[in-house]
Design an enzyme around this catalytic site. Structure first.
Site, PDB file in Angstrom:
ATOM      1  N   ARG A  72       0.785  -1.230   0.000  1.00 51.56           N
ATOM      2  CA  ARG A  72       0.000   0.000   0.000  1.00 51.56           C
ATOM      3  C   ARG A  72       0.821   1.286   0.000  1.00 51.56           C
ATOM      4  O   ARG A  72       0.250   2.364   0.124  1.00 51.56           O
ATOM      5  CB  ARG A  72      -0.994   0.036   1.169  1.00 51.56           C
ATOM      6  CG  ARG A  72      -1.970  -1.100   1.119  1.00 51.56           C
ATOM      7  CD  ARG A  72      -3.118  -1.029   2.070  1.00 51.56           C
ATOM      8  NE  ARG A  72      -2.949  -0.201   3.225  1.00 51.56           N
ATOM      9  CZ  ARG A  72      -3.952   0.443   3.824  1.00 51.56           C
ATOM     10  NH1 ARG A  72      -5.160   0.352   3.367  1.00 51.56           N
ATOM     11  NH2 ARG A  72      -3.732   1.157   4.892  1.00 51.56           N
ATOM     12  N   ASP A  73       2.129   1.226  -0.133  1.00 50.40           N
ATOM     13  CA  ASP A  73       2.921   2.459  -0.185  1.00 50.40           C
ATOM     14  C   ASP A  73       4.144   2.270  -1.087  1.00 50.40           C
ATOM     15  O   ASP A  73       5.235   2.715  -0.767  1.00 50.40           O
ATOM     16  CB  ASP A  73       3.352   2.873   1.223  1.00 50.40           C
ATOM     17  CG  ASP A  73       3.862   4.311   1.297  1.00 50.40           C
ATOM     18  OD1 ASP A  73       3.528   5.108   0.390  1.00 50.40           O
ATOM     19  OD2 ASP A  73       4.595   4.635   2.242  1.00 50.40           O
ATOM     20  N   LEU A  74       3.942   1.589  -2.219  1.00 55.19           N
ATOM     21  CA  LEU A  74       5.060   1.390  -3.138  1.00 55.19           C
ATOM     22  C   LEU A  74       5.337   2.687  -3.886  1.00 55.19           C
ATOM     23  O   LEU A  74       4.443   3.253  -4.516  1.00 55.19           O
ATOM     24  CB  LEU A  74       4.759   0.270  -4.132  1.00 55.19           C
ATOM     25  CG  LEU A  74       4.844  -1.134  -3.573  1.00 55.19           C
ATOM     26  CD1 LEU A  74       4.437  -2.145  -4.632  1.00 55.19           C
ATOM     27  CD2 LEU A  74       6.242  -1.431  -3.077  1.00 55.19           C
TER      28      LEU A  74
END
Length: 112
Positions: A72-74
């Site tokens: 969820r935070d690439l």
């Protein structure tokens, strides 16, 4: 308190403080993908380097998904690079586990 868990190769140790905070200790890598992209802005990375980084990122994402984890935070700042050409996904602070049936997740995740 010290936990004795199976630890991935890049993770060095895991600690839990008396207040309950979890600390994960990882190896130190040279830079992140954002730094590389900023440095290489005037020139270009070789196709082989781009292919190798993309392959490693896809394999890392597949490994997460195989263990039912969504990062969820690439972003380039969360892809760490070493001098030997390897890259590793980092910063799982917004990661969530998933399973069936699917839970409702926040649809907008923003990093300041």
């Amino acid at each position: 308190m010290h936990l004795h868990l199976p630890i991935p190769r890049s993770m060095q140790d895991v600690f839990v403080s008396f207040s309950g905070n979890l600390y994960l200790v990882f190896e130190l890598l040279d830079r992140d993908l954002k730094q590389l992209m900023d440095v290489e802005r005037g020139s270009s990375l070789s196709e082989d380097a781009i292919r190798a980084y993309a392959w490693q990122m896809l394999r890392g994402t597949a490994e997460c998904h195989a263990h039912r984890i969504v990062h969820r935070d690439l972003k380039p700042q969360n892809v760490l690079l070493s001098k030997d050409g390897s890259c590793k996904l980092a910063d799982f602070g917004l990661a969530r586990t998933f399973g069936l049936p699917l839970r409702a997740y926040t649809h907008e995740v923003v990093t300041l």
